[in-house]
Design a protein around this motif. Sequence first.
Motif, mmCIF file in Angstrom:
data_model
loop_
_atom_site.group_PDB
_atom_site.id
_atom_site.type_symbol
_atom_site.label_atom_id
_atom_site.label_comp_id
_atom_site.label_asym_id
_atom_site.label_seq_id
_atom_site.Cartn_x
_atom_site.Cartn_y
_atom_site.Cartn_z
ATOM 1 N N GLN A 1 47.211 32.748 39.846
ATOM 2 C CA GLN A 1 47.679 33.906 39.097
ATOM 3 C C GLN A 1 49.186 33.896 38.830
ATOM 4 N N THR B 1 48.095 36.314 35.445
ATOM 5 C CA THR B 1 47.711 37.719 35.585
ATOM 6 C C THR B 1 48.771 38.502 36.363
ATOM 7 N N ARG C 1 41.049 39.267 37.489
ATOM 8 C CA ARG C 1 40.556 38.118 38.254
ATOM 9 C C ARG C 1 39.058 37.925 38.030
#
Length: 312
Positions: free
Chosen positions: A90, A118, A140
């Motif tokens: 991420q 993210t 996710r």
Amino acid sequence: MNTETFARPELDDVETKDDPKLSVELKKLSKRLHRQVGQAIVDYNMIEEGDKVMVCLSGGKDSYSMLDILLNMQQRAPINFEIVAVNLDQKQPGFPEHILPEYLKARGVPFHIEEQDTYSIVKRLVPEGKTTCSLCSRLRRGNLYRVAEELGATKIALGHHRDDIIVTLLLNMFFGARMKGMPPKLVSDTGRHVVIRPLAYVAEPDLVRWAAHREFPIIPCNLCGSQENLQRVQVKAMINEWETKYPGRLENMFTAMSKVVPSHMMDRELFPFQTLKATGVPDTNGDIAFDEDESCAPQPQAQSSVITLRPR
């Protein structure tokens, strides 16, 4: 298919030459972990012949342990199934990108690292001081579902354990006003994937011990792990305190989730209360069910709360 044939744990890897007593304890731990995972898989038919199981690997103790145990069981299971480890990078600052690939290559595990920033999205959209869990989870989850389709995975394995399931139940009761937990197996919200939780029967302290023994290269989550005021963190601390004072309470709570009696709850969708009539036939789930209610039994007294009553 029974648990014994599905999960025959390899014990060679828990032998220790320096401390024979420790070796015995680790053997017991290994047997327990493999038996519990095998039982969960059998009870809920989590893994079937020809499955390709996408093991979601975060770098924490739970997902490492799940992958480790499934790899052992894959070699001895009476069915054939594939395992592919998947990590969602991420792009958190300071994330050690080399650790997981090095570990997985060393173990010879097929893997895929999905890189999606993210972290920046969450930090941009969530105000400072607010919890990031909801948005982070959605992002996710969406990425993992997409990767599962691309890899042709038939099952998505997540590393939630018994304690996670209990905490989720309490969180939903306390803050969501609903009796809802975290099921061992479910169909995804998109309807296209089957999600499984092979560690559903495993207690977290056992995973802590297993991870320490196996020396997994743990990667801390700096995005959500640092949010100490999360309700989940507080509820987890609460149940740990319960277990310390009243050993076995968590196991009883967990067992209760699989022994629901709809006639003694309040959900009108699950039981026809409105049309209920006397039948004249004795019912073992009637009032006599309360004869075994232990809620009125004396509780063990903690030293800090003992009150002595003396006659006047």
